[in-house]
Design an enzyme around this catalytic site. Structure first.
Site, mmCIF file in Angstrom:
data_model
loop_
_atom_site.group_PDB
_atom_site.id
_atom_site.type_symbol
_atom_site.label_atom_id
_atom_site.label_comp_id
_atom_site.label_asym_id
_atom_site.label_seq_id
_atom_site.Cartn_x
_atom_site.Cartn_y
_atom_site.Cartn_z
ATOM 1 N N THR A 1 0.808 -1.218 0.000
ATOM 2 C CA THR A 1 0.000 0.000 0.000
ATOM 3 C C THR A 1 0.843 1.271 0.000
ATOM 4 O O THR A 1 2.034 1.264 0.306
ATOM 5 C CB THR A 1 -0.925 0.028 1.228
ATOM 6 N N ASP A 2 0.164 2.351 -0.327
ATOM 7 C CA ASP A 2 0.792 3.665 -0.256
ATOM 8 C C ASP A 2 0.507 4.276 1.121
ATOM 9 O O ASP A 2 -0.011 3.585 2.015
ATOM 10 C CB ASP A 2 0.301 4.564 -1.396
ATOM 11 N N SER A 3 0.809 5.537 1.290
ATOM 12 C CA SER A 3 0.646 6.168 2.612
ATOM 13 C C SER A 3 -0.814 6.246 3.052
ATOM 14 O O SER A 3 -1.097 6.388 4.234
ATOM 15 C CB SER A 3 1.265 7.563 2.616
ATOM 16 N N GLY A 4 -1.749 6.118 2.106
ATOM 17 C CA GLY A 4 -3.173 6.129 2.444
ATOM 18 C C GLY A 4 -3.737 4.740 2.691
ATOM 19 O O GLY A 4 -4.939 4.573 2.828
#
Length: 133
Positions: free
Chosen positions: A10-13
């Site tokens: 995943t990304d930061s979100g």
């Protein structure tokens, strides 16, 4: 092929980074080869060939998130001389979230396209379905 979304996906979100859907689809194709009796290492050893993605299109419909349980459902839409086409749908529960349309080319050890061995094509045949949707 089941997939769980891990933090590293995943990304930061906490939403799956778009390129990881390609990894999920690749793993499902590798497992399909294993299921029909031709794991990648065996294909390389027995036939001196491998597979390369020639073309790929991805339709992102919904985002997957951290800890989601996904399912990659693969169906072959064409088995040609040196090419195999597939549609790989990625689901979260009943929801189709990503569709990957991919064309794979059978490659010899010199990096050129070669015919798909008859044994592999025959083993793939039960997974051949008409293209739908």
């Amino acid at each position: 092929w089941p997939v769980r979304v891990y933090y590293e996906d995943t990304d930061s979100g906490r939403i799956v980074y778009h390129a990881n859907y390609l990894k999920y689809a690749e793993r499902a194709r590798s497992e399909l080869l294993r299921e029909i009796g031709f794991p990648n290492t065996g294909v390389m050893r027995q036939f001196q060939l491998g597979f390369a993605v020639r073309r790929c299109a991805i339709d992102f419909r919904q985002a997957a998130r951290l800890d989601d349980e996904l399912m990659v459902k693969s169906r072959l839409t064409r088995i040609g001389g040196a090419r195999v086409n597939a549609i790989q749908d990625i689901y979260r529960g009943e929801d189709l979230i990503v569709r990957v349309e991919v064309e794979i080319v059978c490659m010899g050890h010199k990096g050129t396209a070669v015919r798909l061995p008859r044994e592999i094509a025959a083993a793939m045949a039960p997974y051949l379905h008409e293209q739908a949707e």
